[in-house]
Design a protein around this motif. Structure first.
Motif, mmCIF file in Angstrom:
data_model
loop_
_atom_site.group_PDB
_atom_site.id
_atom_site.type_symbol
_atom_site.label_atom_id
_atom_site.label_comp_id
_atom_site.label_asym_id
_atom_site.label_seq_id
_atom_site.Cartn_x
_atom_site.Cartn_y
_atom_site.Cartn_z
ATOM 1 N N PHE A 163 -7.620 33.684 28.929
ATOM 2 C CA PHE A 163 -6.171 33.819 29.116
ATOM 3 C C PHE A 163 -5.763 35.280 29.304
ATOM 4 O O PHE A 163 -4.797 35.589 29.993
ATOM 5 C CB PHE A 163 -5.420 33.201 27.927
ATOM 6 N N GLY A 164 -6.498 36.179 28.644
ATOM 7 C CA GLY A 164 -6.192 37.599 28.819
ATOM 8 C C GLY A 164 -5.321 38.171 27.717
ATOM 9 O O GLY A 164 -5.148 39.382 27.619
ATOM 10 N N LEU A 165 -4.746 37.307 26.898
ATOM 11 C CA LEU A 165 -3.944 37.741 25.755
ATOM 12 C C LEU A 165 -4.399 36.939 24.547
ATOM 13 O O LEU A 165 -4.846 35.804 24.697
ATOM 14 C CB LEU A 165 -2.456 37.427 25.974
ATOM 15 N N THR A 166 -4.227 37.527 23.359
ATOM 16 C CA THR A 166 -4.469 36.720 22.164
ATOM 17 C C THR A 166 -3.268 35.800 21.948
ATOM 18 O O THR A 166 -2.196 36.007 22.537
ATOM 19 C CB THR A 166 -4.608 37.595 20.897
ATOM 20 N N ARG A 167 -3.455 34.825 21.067
ATOM 21 C CA ARG A 167 -2.354 33.925 20.709
ATOM 22 C C ARG A 167 -1.162 34.742 20.200
ATOM 23 O O ARG A 167 -0.023 34.506 20.624
ATOM 24 C CB ARG A 167 -2.858 32.936 19.652
ATOM 25 N N ASP A 168 -1.417 35.711 19.327
ATOM 26 C CA ASP A 168 -0.309 36.472 18.744
ATOM 27 C C ASP A 168 0.396 37.334 19.786
ATOM 28 O O ASP A 168 1.617 37.514 19.731
ATOM 29 C CB ASP A 168 -0.804 37.333 17.576
ATOM 30 N N GLN A 169 -0.373 37.852 20.750
ATOM 31 C CA GLN A 169 0.253 38.620 21.835
ATOM 32 C C GLN A 169 1.145 37.710 22.687
ATOM 33 O O GLN A 169 2.246 38.088 23.084
ATOM 34 C CB GLN A 169 -0.813 39.285 22.705
ATOM 35 N N LEU A 170 0.664 36.504 22.950
ATOM 36 C CA LEU A 170 1.476 35.564 23.736
ATOM 37 C C LEU A 170 2.769 35.238 22.985
ATOM 38 O O LEU A 170 3.860 35.239 23.576
ATOM 39 C CB LEU A 170 0.688 34.279 24.023
ATOM 40 N N ILE A 171 2.670 34.984 21.688
ATOM 41 C CA ILE A 171 3.863 34.658 20.900
ATOM 42 C C ILE A 171 4.870 35.810 20.949
ATOM 43 O O ILE A 171 6.076 35.593 21.108
ATOM 44 C CB ILE A 171 3.468 34.301 19.449
ATOM 45 N N ALA A 172 4.357 37.056 20.874
ATOM 46 C CA ALA A 172 5.248 38.222 20.923
ATOM 47 C C ALA A 172 5.942 38.305 22.279
ATOM 48 O O ALA A 172 7.140 38.590 22.366
ATOM 49 C CB ALA A 172 4.451 39.495 20.633
ATOM 50 N N ARG A 173 5.196 38.030 23.337
ATOM 51 C CA ARG A 173 5.791 38.095 24.683
ATOM 52 C C ARG A 173 6.853 37.005 24.870
ATOM 53 O O ARG A 173 7.891 37.234 25.493
ATOM 54 C CB ARG A 173 4.694 37.948 25.748
ATOM 55 N N LEU A 174 6.582 35.819 24.323
ATOM 56 C CA LEU A 174 7.572 34.742 24.431
ATOM 57 C C LEU A 174 8.826 35.099 23.624
ATOM 58 O O LEU A 174 9.945 34.818 24.054
ATOM 59 C CB LEU A 174 6.975 33.413 23.946
ATOM 60 N N LYS A 175 8.609 35.716 22.484
ATOM 61 C CA LYS A 175 9.747 36.081 21.632
ATOM 62 C C LYS A 175 10.667 37.060 22.358
ATOM 63 O O LYS A 175 11.889 36.981 22.247
ATOM 64 C CB LYS A 175 9.222 36.695 20.327
ATOM 65 N N ASP A 176 10.072 37.981 23.133
ATOM 66 C CA ASP A 176 10.876 38.912 23.933
ATOM 67 C C ASP A 176 11.812 38.163 24.875
ATOM 68 O O ASP A 176 12.828 38.699 25.311
ATOM 69 C CB ASP A 176 9.971 39.805 24.792
ATOM 70 N N ARG A 177 11.446 36.950 25.219
ATOM 71 C CA ARG A 177 12.262 36.168 26.146
ATOM 72 C C ARG A 177 13.055 35.076 25.436
ATOM 73 O O ARG A 177 13.479 34.096 26.062
ATOM 74 C CB ARG A 177 11.358 35.534 27.203
ATOM 75 N N GLY A 178 13.193 35.218 24.137
ATOM 76 C CA GLY A 178 14.032 34.273 23.385
ATOM 77 C C GLY A 178 13.355 32.946 23.107
ATOM 78 O O GLY A 178 14.014 31.959 22.778
ATOM 79 N N ILE A 179 12.046 32.897 23.251
ATOM 80 C CA ILE A 179 11.317 31.648 23.012
ATOM 81 C C ILE A 179 10.513 31.819 21.724
ATOM 82 O O ILE A 179 9.613 32.657 21.656
ATOM 83 C CB ILE A 179 10.376 31.331 24.186
ATOM 84 N N ILE A 180 10.888 31.038 20.716
ATOM 85 C CA ILE A 180 10.262 31.209 19.411
ATOM 86 C C ILE A 180 9.151 30.166 19.271
ATOM 87 O O ILE A 180 9.387 29.052 18.811
ATOM 88 C CB ILE A 180 11.301 31.072 18.272
ATOM 89 N N ALA A 181 7.950 30.539 19.703
ATOM 90 C CA ALA A 181 6.786 29.674 19.505
ATOM 91 C C ALA A 181 6.205 30.015 18.137
ATOM 92 O O ALA A 181 6.517 31.056 17.560
ATOM 93 C CB ALA A 181 5.762 29.903 20.603
ATOM 94 N N ARG A 182 5.370 29.128 17.599
ATOM 95 C CA ARG A 182 4.899 29.337 16.229
ATOM 96 C C ARG A 182 3.390 29.256 16.130
ATOM 97 O O ARG A 182 2.740 28.500 16.849
ATOM 98 C CB ARG A 182 5.488 28.234 15.316
ATOM 99 N N ARG A 183 2.845 30.065 15.198
ATOM 100 C CA ARG A 183 1.444 29.910 14.825
ATOM 101 C C ARG A 183 1.365 28.669 13.946
ATOM 102 O O ARG A 183 2.240 28.463 13.112
ATOM 103 C CB ARG A 183 0.976 31.120 14.016
ATOM 104 N N TYR A 184 0.347 27.894 14.131
ATOM 105 C CA TYR A 184 0.283 26.638 13.375
ATOM 106 C C TYR A 184 -1.160 26.306 13.108
ATOM 107 O O TYR A 184 -1.907 26.165 14.066
ATOM 108 C CB TYR A 184 0.930 25.533 14.207
ATOM 109 N N PHE A 185 -1.647 26.226 11.981
ATOM 110 C CA PHE A 185 -1.026 26.587 10.711
ATOM 111 C C PHE A 185 -1.547 27.971 10.346
ATOM 112 O O PHE A 185 -2.738 28.216 10.457
ATOM 113 C CB PHE A 185 -1.435 25.604 9.612
#
Ligand SMILES: *Cc1c(COP(=O)(O)O)cnc(C)c1O
Length: 393
Positions: free
Chosen positions: A304-326
């Motif tokens: 993918f080129g990004l870690t899960r946490d990097q992807l979550i941070a990028r989505l958050k910048d766009r107002g999308i609150i994805a979550r780590r689970y669990f």
């Protein structure tokens, strides 16, 4: 939604999208039902709505007994205590904290075992590796609505004299070998929390075909039970209220609609993301029913080129609150982290699974926006040009 103009990271006209997963019953029906409760002045203690809800659940799941309680955590606690279990319970660490905490409350010691990398549930192999002479229960979780290997675990439990007590919080309306989850093991436990497929605001239920287990659980959930008096180790107030049952009855009427909509949302996500390298969805078992309540996938950094946490941070910048689970896994969280656990598959899943927004509040356009944001994060892993992609581009 889309105005066609490029938007900054937090453009004011874009609503924040949360994981939520909420399914909301028709409000007018809820108000009618609440008026009925006020007219009868029968608020709790086994009122007519709880009785009706229990019967409807038992019919729907094709089990003999459904015993409703105030929430899923307490239902699991009461079930474990009522079965008279002592010693160790083998459980996954890859689950919601309630699974292990409820067992601890009931006086059992949770022993964590690893999960299968494809199913995300505990398996005969992983459970066997964690069993000792003290094991009296096996508590699998039908994670993401996908059943664990029930037959295999039941056989293992029978062989070792350990009770099978599945946490079915994710699995209302799902099947195993064509039979609805709910009738397996000594009993199964559901949650009707607002984020689950069947929403009572809070709520939970124990289901079983075993009369003795049912009598014990019924007795234990209340200090004064009109129905049964059998010896139970301890009693507690775990009753479901009439207001909760009112919500549940309406949610049950609308369940098929919610599942159908979930399935559409799930298919839309998969359709738009299936060709993105490095995203791995969990396949639902072929030929089995699912409630499609959870839209989760693994982010594999190498592709993918990004870690899960990097992807979550990028989505958050766009107002999308994805979550780590669990996250963290229960083995890494107090009080269980005081012991040392070796769970490599669980560790990998805790580091790579993301849950994206779904549920009634999420529209098709929202899903398109989330998918576009994921694709653009991959195209531009450095994130050097935030805000250059308009939603849906
Ligand atoms: C939600 C959940 C529970 C607990 O249910 P509550 O009704 O919130 O107490 C237990 N186990 C799992 C896997 C859950 O997702």
């Amino acid at each position: 939604m889309s105005t066609g103009t490029p938007k900054g990271p937090s453009a004011p006209d874009e609503k924040q999208l949360y994981v939520g997963q909420l399914n909301t019953p028709s409000t007018d029906k809820v108000i009618d039902a609440m008026n009925g409760i006020f007219d009868r002045r029968f608020y709790t203690n086994h009122g007519p709505l709880v009785a009706e809800f229990e019967k409807r659940i038992a019919d729907f799941l094709d089990v003999k007994h459904a015993i409703c309680m105030t929430n899923g955590t307490v239902a699991l606690m009461v079930a474990a205590k009522s079965l008279g279990l002592r010693g160790e319970a083998v459980v996954p660490a890859y689950t919601f904290p309630a699974t292990a905490q409820a067992l601890s409350y009931a006086g059992l010691r949770p022993v964590f075992c690893d999960v299968d990398p494809d199913r995300h549930t505990i398996s005969v192999e992983t459970v066997r590796a964690a069993m000792t002479d003290e094991t009296t229960a096996i508590v699998p979780v039908h994670l993401w609505g996908r059943a664990c290997d029930i037959d295999g675990l039941q056989a293992l439990g029978d062989e070792a004299g350990a009770a099978l007590l599945p946490d079915a919080a994710h699995a209302f309306g799902c099947t195993y070998k064509g039979r609805k989850i709910g009738g397996f093991g000594r009993c199964e436990v559901f949650s009707f929390h607002a984020t689950k497929i069947l929403n009572c605001t809070e709520g939970g239920c124990v289901t079983t075909n075993d009369d003795q287990v049912a009598f014990a659980v019924r007795t234990a959930r209340n200090f004064h039970d009109q129905e049964t008096f059998v010896d139970v180790p301890l009693r507690v107030n775990a009753k479901m209220s009439e207001a909760q049952a009112a919500m549940g009855l309406i949610a049950l009427d609308e369940l098929h609609t919610h599942i159908a909509r979930n399935r559409e949302r799930y298919a839309r996500y998969r359709g738009q993301l299936s060709d993105v390298p490095g995203l791995r969805f969990i396949d639902h078992a072929a030929g089995e029913a699912s409630n499609y309540q959870y839209v989760v996938f693994q982010v594999e950094e190498a592709d993918f080129g990004l870690t899960r946490d990097q992807l979550i941070a990028r989505l958050k910048d766009r107002g999308i609150i994805a979550r780590r689970y669990f996250y963290p896994g229960l083995h890494q969280a107090f009080p269980y982290s005081e012991d040392h656990w070796t769970l490599p598959v669980t560790d990998r899943l805790c580091d790579s699974i993301v849950q994206v927004p779904s549920g009634d509040m999420v529209t098709d356009a929202d899903i398109d926006r989330v998918c576009a944001a994921i694709r653009s994060a991959r195209k531009d892993p450095g994130g050097s040009r935030p805000g250059m992609d308009s939603p849906g581009a």
